[in-house]
Scaffold this motif. Structure first.
Motif, PDB file in Angstrom:
ATOM      1  N   GLY A  61      66.652  33.485 -73.822  1.00  0.00           N
ATOM      2  CA  GLY A  61      66.242  32.076 -74.244  1.00  0.00           C
ATOM      3  C   GLY A  61      66.548  31.832 -75.239  1.00  0.00           C
ATOM      4  O   GLY A  61      66.379  30.323 -76.169  1.00  0.00           O
ATOM      5  N   GLY A  62      66.861  32.678 -76.679  1.00  0.00           N
ATOM      6  CA  GLY A  62      67.619  31.899 -77.893  1.00  0.00           C
ATOM      7  C   GLY A  62      66.504  32.678 -78.749  1.00  0.00           C
ATOM      8  O   GLY A  62      65.812  31.850 -80.013  1.00  0.00           O
ATOM      9  N   ALA A  63      65.377  33.338 -78.358  1.00  0.00           N
ATOM     10  CA  ALA A  63      63.825  33.431 -79.253  1.00  0.00           C
ATOM     11  C   ALA A  63      64.394  34.480 -80.699  1.00  0.00           C
ATOM     12  O   ALA A  63      65.839  35.219 -80.547  1.00  0.00           O
ATOM     13  CB  ALA A  63      62.985  34.543 -79.364  1.00  0.00           C
ATOM     14  N   THR A  64      63.975  34.191 -81.470  1.00  0.00           N
ATOM     15  CA  THR A  64      64.440  34.442 -83.052  1.00  0.00           C
ATOM     16  C   THR A  64      63.391  35.285 -84.020  1.00  0.00           C
ATOM     17  O   THR A  64      63.778  36.152 -84.840  1.00  0.00           O
ATOM     18  CB  THR A  64      63.859  33.266 -84.289  1.00  0.00           C
ATOM     19  N   GLY A  65      62.625  35.541 -82.821  1.00  0.00           N
ATOM     20  CA  GLY A  65      61.478  36.451 -83.012  1.00  0.00           C
ATOM     21  C   GLY A  65      60.655  36.823 -82.109  1.00  0.00           C
ATOM     22  O   GLY A  65      59.508  35.830 -81.904  1.00  0.00           O
ATOM     23  N   VAL A  66      59.912  38.104 -81.729  1.00  0.00           N
ATOM     24  CA  VAL A  66      58.619  37.759 -81.080  1.00  0.00           C
ATOM     25  C   VAL A  66      57.984  38.610 -81.658  1.00  0.00           C
ATOM     26  O   VAL A  66      57.583  40.113 -81.644  1.00  0.00           O
ATOM     27  CB  VAL A  66      59.636  39.124 -79.043  1.00  0.00           C
ATOM     28  N   PRO A  79      55.976  31.492 -88.561  1.00  0.00           N
ATOM     29  CA  PRO A  79      57.075  31.529 -89.821  1.00  0.00           C
ATOM     30  C   PRO A  79      57.285  29.660 -90.290  1.00  0.00           C
ATOM     31  O   PRO A  79      57.227  29.235 -88.425  1.00  0.00           O
ATOM     32  CB  PRO A  79      58.754  31.956 -88.640  1.00  0.00           C
ATOM     33  N   PRO A  80      56.585  29.275 -91.517  1.00  0.00           N
ATOM     34  CA  PRO A  80      56.976  27.911 -91.136  1.00  0.00           C
ATOM     35  C   PRO A  80      57.811  27.431 -91.205  1.00  0.00           C
ATOM     36  O   PRO A  80      57.671  25.700 -90.674  1.00  0.00           O
ATOM     37  CB  PRO A  80      56.186  27.662 -92.570  1.00  0.00           C
ATOM     38  N   ASP A  81      59.226  27.807 -90.575  1.00  0.00           N
ATOM     39  CA  ASP A  81      60.637  27.247 -90.465  1.00  0.00           C
ATOM     40  C   ASP A  81      61.072  27.114 -88.913  1.00  0.00           C
ATOM     41  O   ASP A  81      61.669  27.128 -88.156  1.00  0.00           O
ATOM     42  CB  ASP A  81      61.619  27.506 -91.311  1.00  0.00           C
ATOM     43  N   ALA A  82      59.702  28.015 -87.721  1.00  0.00           N
ATOM     44  CA  ALA A  82      59.990  27.599 -86.901  1.00  0.00           C
ATOM     45  C   ALA A  82      59.988  26.638 -86.303  1.00  0.00           C
ATOM     46  O   ALA A  82      59.521  25.473 -86.084  1.00  0.00           O
ATOM     47  CB  ALA A  82      59.241  28.352 -85.884  1.00  0.00           C
ATOM     48  N   GLY A  83      60.882  26.290 -84.722  1.00  0.00           N
ATOM     49  CA  GLY A  83      61.438  24.575 -84.603  1.00  0.00           C
ATOM     50  C   GLY A  83      60.170  24.989 -83.190  1.00  0.00           C
ATOM     51  O   GLY A  83      59.979  23.765 -83.091  1.00  0.00           O
ATOM     52  N   ALA A  84      59.511  26.101 -82.743  1.00  0.00           N
ATOM     53  CA  ALA A  84      58.709  26.276 -82.230  1.00  0.00           C
ATOM     54  C   ALA A  84      58.191  27.080 -81.807  1.00  0.00           C
ATOM     55  O   ALA A  84      59.206  28.425 -82.460  1.00  0.00           O
ATOM     56  CB  ALA A  84      59.480  25.980 -80.000  1.00  0.00           C
ATOM     57  N   ALA A  85      57.117  27.350 -80.863  1.00  0.00           N
ATOM     58  CA  ALA A  85      56.327  28.581 -80.790  1.00  0.00           C
ATOM     59  C   ALA A  85      56.136  28.811 -79.091  1.00  0.00           C
ATOM     60  O   ALA A  85      55.458  27.315 -78.782  1.00  0.00           O
ATOM     61  CB  ALA A  85      55.508  28.783 -81.388  1.00  0.00           C
ATOM     62  N   LEU A  86      56.700  29.554 -78.591  1.00  0.00           N
ATOM     63  CA  LEU A  86      55.911  29.720 -77.226  1.00  0.00           C
ATOM     64  C   LEU A  86      54.935  31.135 -77.452  1.00  0.00           C
ATOM     65  O   LEU A  86      55.443  32.162 -77.279  1.00  0.00           O
ATOM     66  CB  LEU A  86      57.423  29.739 -76.293  1.00  0.00           C
ATOM     67  N   ILE A  87      53.505  30.898 -77.077  1.00  0.00           N
ATOM     68  CA  ILE A  87      52.545  31.969 -76.523  1.00  0.00           C
ATOM     69  C   ILE A  87      52.589  32.306 -74.736  1.00  0.00           C
ATOM     70  O   ILE A  87      52.713  31.226 -74.212  1.00  0.00           O
ATOM     71  CB  ILE A  87      51.081  31.322 -76.703  1.00  0.00           C
ATOM     72  N   VAL A 108      59.345  39.668 -72.482  1.00  0.00           N
ATOM     73  CA  VAL A 108      60.347  39.742 -73.688  1.00  0.00           C
ATOM     74  C   VAL A 108      61.712  39.894 -73.405  1.00  0.00           C
ATOM     75  O   VAL A 108      62.382  38.709 -74.583  1.00  0.00           O
ATOM     76  CB  VAL A 108      59.808  41.236 -74.660  1.00  0.00           C
ATOM     77  N   SER A 109      62.027  39.621 -72.519  1.00  0.00           N
ATOM     78  CA  SER A 109      63.447  39.750 -72.289  1.00  0.00           C
ATOM     79  C   SER A 109      63.848  38.014 -72.447  1.00  0.00           C
ATOM     80  O   SER A 109      64.770  38.104 -72.589  1.00  0.00           O
ATOM     81  CB  SER A 109      64.476  40.743 -71.199  1.00  0.00           C
ATOM     82  N   LEU A 110      63.230  38.029 -71.178  1.00  0.00           N
ATOM     83  CA  LEU A 110      63.333  36.054 -71.587  1.00  0.00           C
ATOM     84  C   LEU A 110      63.260  35.429 -72.021  1.00  0.00           C
ATOM     85  O   LEU A 110      64.325  34.812 -72.700  1.00  0.00           O
ATOM     86  CB  LEU A 110      62.620  35.727 -69.689  1.00  0.00           C
ATOM     87  N   CYS A 111      62.859  35.509 -73.265  1.00  0.00           N
ATOM     88  CA  CYS A 111      62.421  35.248 -74.604  1.00  0.00           C
ATOM     89  C   CYS A 111      62.962  35.451 -75.556  1.00  0.00           C
ATOM     90  O   CYS A 111      64.212  33.881 -76.148  1.00  0.00           O
ATOM     91  CB  CYS A 111      60.871  35.424 -74.828  1.00  0.00           C
ATOM     92  N   ALA A 120      56.511  33.814 -79.176  1.00  0.00           N
ATOM     93  CA  ALA A 120      58.136  33.554 -79.285  1.00  0.00           C
ATOM     94  C   ALA A 120      58.491  32.795 -80.272  1.00  0.00           C
ATOM     95  O   ALA A 120      58.007  31.769 -79.517  1.00  0.00           O
ATOM     96  CB  ALA A 120      59.002  34.137 -77.685  1.00  0.00           C
ATOM     97  N   PHE A 121      59.158  33.072 -81.226  1.00  0.00           N
ATOM     98  CA  PHE A 121      59.784  31.654 -81.952  1.00  0.00           C
ATOM     99  C   PHE A 121      60.826  31.268 -81.658  1.00  0.00           C
ATOM    100  O   PHE A 121      62.036  32.797 -81.675  1.00  0.00           O
ATOM    101  CB  PHE A 121      59.182  32.360 -83.667  1.00  0.00           C
ATOM    102  N   PHE A 122      60.944  29.894 -81.523  1.00  0.00           N
ATOM    103  CA  PHE A 122      62.480  29.290 -81.298  1.00  0.00           C
ATOM    104  C   PHE A 122      63.068  28.453 -82.793  1.00  0.00           C
ATOM    105  O   PHE A 122      61.675  27.699 -83.065  1.00  0.00           O
ATOM    106  CB  PHE A 122      62.574  28.945 -80.041  1.00  0.00           C
ATOM    107  N   ASP A 123      64.168  28.162 -83.004  1.00  0.00           N
ATOM    108  CA  ASP A 123      64.829  27.207 -84.008  1.00  0.00           C
ATOM    109  C   ASP A 123      64.343  25.748 -82.658  1.00  0.00           C
ATOM    110  O   ASP A 123      64.102  24.883 -83.812  1.00  0.00           O
ATOM    111  CB  ASP A 123      66.340  27.166 -83.487  1.00  0.00           C
ATOM    112  N   HIS A 124      63.998  25.245 -81.368  1.00  0.00           N
ATOM    113  CA  HIS A 124      63.651  24.026 -80.932  1.00  0.00           C
ATOM    114  C   HIS A 124      63.259  24.042 -80.107  1.00  0.00           C
ATOM    115  O   HIS A 124      62.987  24.931 -79.253  1.00  0.00           O
ATOM    116  CB  HIS A 124      65.036  23.239 -80.654  1.00  0.00           C
TER     117      HIS A 124
END
Ligand SMILES: Cc1cc2nc3c(=O)[nH]c(=O)nc-3n(C[C@H](O)[C@H](O)[C@H](O)COP(=O)(O)OP(=O)(O)OC[C@H]3O[C@@H](n4cnc5c(N)ncnc54)[C@H](O)[C@@H]3O)c2cc1C
Length: 344
Positions: free
Chosen positions: A298-303, A266-274, A292-295, A221-225
């Motif tokens: 939690g504000g994931a921009t993509g999963v 994504p190169p502009d992702a602020g964080a990735a959670l595996i 998936v729902s929790l991500c 899951a990718f996040f901004d922060h």
């Protein structure tokens, strides 16, 4: 020192005793590159008996020694002692026994971490999986009590070492653990694991391996922060989920890893959670949607969900490459800069 050198050459053969200053530079640091010390001698014994003889010779000469596996440690444990001997264990790389019926493997210390899982695949695996697992040795894992992505659920090296053969600093040899029954007394295997080479040299290691889970499901899951990714970790754990692996990467590591392995982060992702769930197929299916729902909450921009083993490996490749890939975007170390100037 000249007499000790002759003794070491007699024990291990001339080819396995290193004294040339250029060749010794290979051994002057481990993964903690800020520190470097050139040993007087690096010796590469080929058997447990040679290790014992080397230690006896050093003890007799009153010369300090340090053990070294693959030299990937990050705590400076394999940093040589000036005027001392470095005992390099990479030639002890034999898998001595694979006994899957009893979930047991016996190895020499120079066997790499990944070689253990390869030896027991496809039915079993060795859970402690440091990101350096392609190169780091089981002897180093034991000394550092290493862990990796799977340790949240499965534990660290200490949970998988059941027996040790150890050469003590005076050359005595002891066997620790390895008994079928739990004997009373001190947990000496537990004391040795994580002792960073200060108690002796492990020359034979008995490991526990475990069956592979029936099913594995992986997402990134990718996040901004990083704060959002971190909060999602807490939410996952708080929901009573116990992922087989749970790892986070920040912007800089994503950028470095993506440049090295092109995993499609994504190169502009602020964080990735595996997040990886494993266990029975029914259990994984039932709980994966919850992850998936929790991500998403939690504000994931993509999963991105791994569709197959190849995609799962690619997702992990980015994480496993991250540390080494940081080298691509780091300034050169002080010594390397000086070397470059000298070559210019
Ligand atoms: C890119 C990278 C990623 C990493 N990722 C992780 C990670 O995810 N998790 C983690 O825990 N660590 C990680 N590490 C650290 C390192 O890889 C581990 O600590 C590893 O266990 C060290 O193994 P080694 O064979 O390189 O040991 P070395 O660095 O050679 O030695 C480490 C210590 O072990 C002692 N030693 C070595 N062999 C023996 C022996 N046979 N008997 C007694 N003492 C011995 C040495 O004296 C020293 O104190 C990483 C390192 C790098 C460079």
């Amino acid at each position: 020192m000249a007499q000790l050198l002759r003794q070491l050459e007699r024990i291990c053969g001339d080819d396995h005793v290193v004294t040339h200053p250029h060749a010794l530079r290979t051994y002057e640091s481990d993964g903690l590159l800020q520190y470097h010390v050139t040993p007087r001698i690096a010796v590469l014994p080929g058997t447990a008996d040679e290790v014992r003889e080397v230690v006896v010779a050093c003890h007799g000469a009153g010369v300090p020694w340090v053990a070294r596996g693959a030299g990937s440690g990050l705590s400076g444990g394999a940093l040589p002692v000036e005027e001392g001997v470095l005992i390099v264990l990479t030639r002890l790389h034999r898998l001595l026994e694979v006994d899957l019926a009893n979930q047991r493997v016996v190895v020499e210390p120079g066997v790499t971490n990944v070689a253990v899982s390869h030896a027991v695949a496809p039915t079993h695996f060795f859970p402690p999986d440091p990101s350096s697992q392609i190169v780091c040795s089981i002897g180093g894992n034991v000394a550092e009590n290493s862990g990796g992505a799977h340790c949240f659920k499965y534990g660290f090296t200490t949970n998988y070492v059941t027996g040790l053969e150890v050469v003590l600093p005076d050359g005595g040899v002891v066997e620790l653990g390895g008994k079928a029954v739990d004997l009373p007394g001190y947990d000496l295997v537990g004391a040795f694991v994580g002792s960073e080479g200060t108690l002796g040299v492990a020359t034979k290691i008995v490991l526990r391996v475990i069956p592979r889970p029936e099913a594995v499901r992986t997402l990134v899951a990718f996040f901004d922060h990083t704060s959002e990714a971190g909060q999602t970790v807490s939410d996952i754990v708080g929901a009573g989920l116990v992922p087989g692996a749970l790892e986070m990467m920040g912007r800089l590591s994503i950028e470095a890893a993506e440049g090295a392995v092109h995993a499609g982060y994504p190169p502009d992702a602020g964080a990735a959670l595996i997040v990886e769930l494993d266990g029975s197929g029914a259990e994984c299916d039932a709980r994966f949607d919850e992850v998936v729902s929790l991500c998403e909450q939690g504000g994931a921009t993509g999963v991105r969900i791994a569709a197959d083993d190849a995609e799962r490996e690619l997702i992990w490749k980015a994480r496993k490459a991250a540390f080494a890939a940081i080298g691509r975007i780091s300034p050169p170390a002080r010594g390397a800069r000086a070397d470059r100037r000298a070559l210019a």
